[in-house]
Design a protein around this motif. Structure first.
Motif, PDB file in Angstrom:
ATOM      1  N   SER A   1      31.354  88.697  26.282  1.00 13.68           N
ATOM      2  CA  SER A   1      31.023  88.650  24.844  1.00 13.68           C
ATOM      3  C   SER A   1      29.671  87.969  24.621  1.00 13.68           C
ATOM      4  N   SER A   2      29.316  86.998  25.464  1.00 10.56           N
ATOM      5  CA  SER A   2      27.995  86.348  25.361  1.00 10.56           C
ATOM      6  C   SER A   2      26.896  87.361  25.655  1.00 10.56           C
ATOM      7  N   CYS A   3      27.128  88.192  26.653  1.00  9.07           N
ATOM      8  CA  CYS A   3      26.167  89.244  27.003  1.00  9.07           C
ATOM      9  C   CYS A   3      26.006  90.224  25.843  1.00  9.07           C
ATOM     10  N   LYS A   4      27.123  90.618  25.235  1.00  8.14           N
ATOM     11  CA  LYS A   4      27.059  91.571  24.115  1.00  8.14           C
ATOM     12  C   LYS A   4      26.317  90.965  22.926  1.00  8.14           C
ATOM     13  N   CYS A   5      26.498  89.676  22.702  1.00  9.06           N
ATOM     14  CA  CYS A   5      25.753  88.982  21.649  1.00  9.06           C
ATOM     15  C   CYS A   5      24.253  89.086  21.927  1.00  9.06           C
ATOM     16  N   ALA A   6      23.851  88.813  23.175  1.00  7.59           N
ATOM     17  CA  ALA A   6      22.430  88.891  23.540  1.00  7.59           C
ATOM     18  C   ALA A   6      21.919  90.327  23.416  1.00  7.59           C
ATOM     19  N   ARG A   7      22.761  91.294  23.778  1.00  5.97           N
ATOM     20  CA  ARG A   7      22.355  92.696  23.688  1.00  5.97           C
ATOM     21  C   ARG A   7      22.145  93.117  22.235  1.00  5.97           C
ATOM     22  N   ARG A   8      22.928  92.537  21.326  1.00  7.34           N
ATOM     23  CA  ARG A   8      22.754  92.847  19.897  1.00  7.34           C
ATOM     24  C   ARG A   8      21.532  92.154  19.310  1.00  7.34           C
ATOM     25  N   GLY A   9      20.846  91.354  20.107  1.00  6.15           N
ATOM     26  CA  GLY A   9      19.620  90.718  19.639  1.00  6.15           C
ATOM     27  C   GLY A   9      19.758  89.241  19.340  1.00  6.15           C
ATOM     28  N   GLY A  10      20.908  88.654  19.653  1.00  2.00           N
ATOM     29  CA  GLY A  10      21.082  87.224  19.434  1.00  2.00           C
ATOM     30  C   GLY A  10      20.217  86.408  20.382  1.00  2.00           C
ATOM     31  N   LYS A  11      19.967  85.166  20.009  1.00  2.00           N
ATOM     32  CA  LYS A  11      19.196  84.278  20.877  1.00  2.00           C
ATOM     33  C   LYS A  11      20.059  83.929  22.085  1.00  2.00           C
ATOM     34  N   SER A  12      19.495  84.088  23.265  1.00  2.00           N
ATOM     35  CA  SER A  12      20.247  83.918  24.503  1.00  2.00           C
ATOM     36  C   SER A  12      20.947  82.555  24.567  1.00  2.00           C
ATOM     37  N   ASP A  13      20.230  81.473  24.238  1.00  4.28           N
ATOM     38  CA  ASP A  13      20.825  80.137  24.304  1.00  4.28           C
ATOM     39  C   ASP A  13      22.023  80.012  23.373  1.00  4.28           C
TER      40      ASP A  13
ATOM     41  N   ALA B   1      26.045  79.635  24.540  1.00  3.96           N
ATOM     42  CA  ALA B   1      26.366  78.212  24.348  1.00  3.96           C
ATOM     43  C   ALA B   1      27.831  77.897  24.655  1.00  3.96           C
ATOM     44  N   GLU B   2      28.768  78.701  24.158  1.00  2.00           N
ATOM     45  CA  GLU B   2      30.183  78.414  24.393  1.00  2.00           C
ATOM     46  C   GLU B   2      30.528  78.543  25.876  1.00  2.00           C
ATOM     47  N   TYR B   3      30.033  79.576  26.527  1.00  2.00           N
ATOM     48  CA  TYR B   3      30.274  79.737  27.968  1.00  2.00           C
ATOM     49  C   TYR B   3      29.709  78.534  28.726  1.00  2.00           C
ATOM     50  N   ASP B   4      28.485  78.157  28.407  1.00  2.33           N
ATOM     51  CA  ASP B   4      27.862  77.022  29.088  1.00  2.33           C
ATOM     52  C   ASP B   4      28.655  75.742  28.868  1.00  2.33           C
ATOM     53  N   ARG B   5      29.157  75.552  27.647  1.00  2.00           N
ATOM     54  CA  ARG B   5      29.964  74.364  27.343  1.00  2.00           C
ATOM     55  C   ARG B   5      31.265  74.366  28.162  1.00  2.00           C
ATOM     56  N   GLU B   6      31.941  75.512  28.190  1.00  2.00           N
ATOM     57  CA  GLU B   6      33.230  75.630  28.892  1.00  2.00           C
ATOM     58  C   GLU B   6      33.097  75.397  30.389  1.00  2.00           C
ATOM     59  N   THR B   7      31.995  75.816  30.985  1.00  2.00           N
ATOM     60  CA  THR B   7      31.843  75.741  32.443  1.00  2.00           C
ATOM     61  C   THR B   7      30.995  74.565  32.898  1.00  2.00           C
ATOM     62  N   ALA B   8      30.454  73.795  31.961  1.00  2.00           N
ATOM     63  CA  ALA B   8      29.487  72.752  32.299  1.00  2.00           C
ATOM     64  C   ALA B   8      30.018  71.695  33.261  1.00  2.00           C
ATOM     65  N   ALA B   9      31.285  71.371  33.184  1.00  2.00           N
ATOM     66  CA  ALA B   9      31.818  70.284  34.001  1.00  2.00           C
ATOM     67  C   ALA B   9      32.120  70.698  35.440  1.00  2.00           C
ATOM     68  N   TYR B  10      32.082  71.983  35.718  1.00  2.00           N
ATOM     69  CA  TYR B  10      32.454  72.468  37.042  1.00  2.00           C
ATOM     70  C   TYR B  10      31.233  72.699  37.917  1.00  2.00           C
ATOM     71  N   ALA B  11      31.361  72.352  39.192  1.00  2.00           N
ATOM     72  CA  ALA B  11      30.295  72.628  40.148  1.00  2.00           C
ATOM     73  C   ALA B  11      30.231  74.139  40.364  1.00  2.00           C
TER      74      ALA B  11
ATOM     75  N   LEU C   1      19.936  77.743  35.045  1.00  2.00           N
ATOM     76  CA  LEU C   1      21.178  77.620  35.798  1.00  2.00           C
ATOM     77  C   LEU C   1      21.107  76.464  36.791  1.00  2.00           C
ATOM     78  N   GLY C   2      20.112  75.609  36.649  1.00  2.00           N
ATOM     79  CA  GLY C   2      19.918  74.526  37.598  1.00  2.00           C
ATOM     80  C   GLY C   2      20.918  73.390  37.435  1.00  2.00           C
ATOM     81  N   GLU C   3      20.749  72.378  38.274  1.00  2.00           N
ATOM     82  CA  GLU C   3      21.579  71.181  38.278  1.00  2.00           C
ATOM     83  C   GLU C   3      23.057  71.488  38.457  1.00  2.00           C
TER      84      GLU C   3
ATOM     85  N   PHE D   1      26.028  86.101  39.631  1.00  2.00           N
ATOM     86  CA  PHE D   1      27.284  85.430  39.334  1.00  2.00           C
ATOM     87  C   PHE D   1      27.112  83.925  39.280  1.00  2.00           C
ATOM     88  N   ASP D   2      27.983  83.270  38.511  1.00  2.00           N
ATOM     89  CA  ASP D   2      28.237  81.845  38.676  1.00  2.00           C
ATOM     90  C   ASP D   2      29.367  81.769  39.682  1.00  2.00           C
ATOM     91  N   ASN D   3      29.135  81.107  40.802  1.00  2.00           N
ATOM     92  CA  ASN D   3      30.125  81.012  41.870  1.00  2.00           C
ATOM     93  C   ASN D   3      30.763  79.627  41.810  1.00  2.00           C
TER      94      ASN D   3
END
Length: 192
Positions: free
Chosen positions: A68-80, A84-94, A41-43, A109-111
């Motif tokens: 939904s990203s959390c549920k994917c991880a809970r079902r055993g998906g790879k965290s990254d 990925a979609e959440y990280d892409r959507e929020t990447a441009a915001y401080a 969660l750096g930078e 939280f991401d604040n």
């Protein structure tokens, strides 16, 4: 004679007064990240981030995406991959990290500023809680058990903690099986 004796006593003290702080600074190790944090969660404030704050609609959409990203991880998906979609959507915001210090369920939280937060981490002792309803149910199960009368000895308090933990485990099994949590009621806490 007294002067040389005084100097002999003060010189080691002066050396220690200088050496100890210098040794502390030179041997400092940065704290290691928590093993519960599964994503980098750096930078958050690196140059190029959008200064504008996201809209309320964006925050609601990102919260659904985080759930939904959390549920994917809970079902055993790879965290990254799951995030990925959440990280892409929020990447441009401080954004910065925020967290509660609640018992039994804490939240990370991401604040995005001005009370615009998306809950991203809901790991309670290896149990991923992916929606507000799940967090409230887990907390209610704990609070109901801890509100029951129990003694004050260490053993009695430990038994109360054990009962509360078992109640949370039962609720988590219901979550994993997709069962309704409608019947789980109890005093509110950090999860509302």
């Amino acid at each position: 004679m007294k002067r040389s004796l005084l100097l002999a006593a003060l010189v080691p003290l002066a050396i220690a007064a200088i050496a100890l702080p210098a040794w502390t600074v030179l041997t400092y190790e940065a704290p290691r990240p928590s093993p519960l944090v599964k994503r980098d969660l750096g930078e958050a404030y690196r140059p190029g981030k959008i200064a504008a704050k996201p809209t309320a609609a964006q925050i609601r959409g990102w919260q659904k995406l985080a759930d939904s990203s959390c549920k994917c991880a809970r079902r055993g998906g790879k965290s990254d991959e799951c995030w990925a979609e959440y990280d892409r959507e929020t990447a441009a915001y401080a954004k910065s990290d925020a967290a509660t210090m609640c018992m039994p369920v804490s939240h990370v939280f991401d604040n995005f500023g001005e009370d615009k937060m998306v809950e991203i981490d809901r790991d309670h002792a290896g149990q991923l809680l992916c929606a507000a309803e799940e967090r409230r149910a887990m907390e209610a199960a704990w609070n109901v058990e801890m509100a029951r009368p129990h003694g004050e000895t260490d053993a009695e308090v430990q038994r109360a903690f054990d009962r509360a933990g078992a109640a949370m485990d039962r609720v988590y099994r219901r979550i994993l099986h997709g069962e309704s949590l409608a019947g789980v009621r109890g005093p509110a806490g950090c999860s509302g």
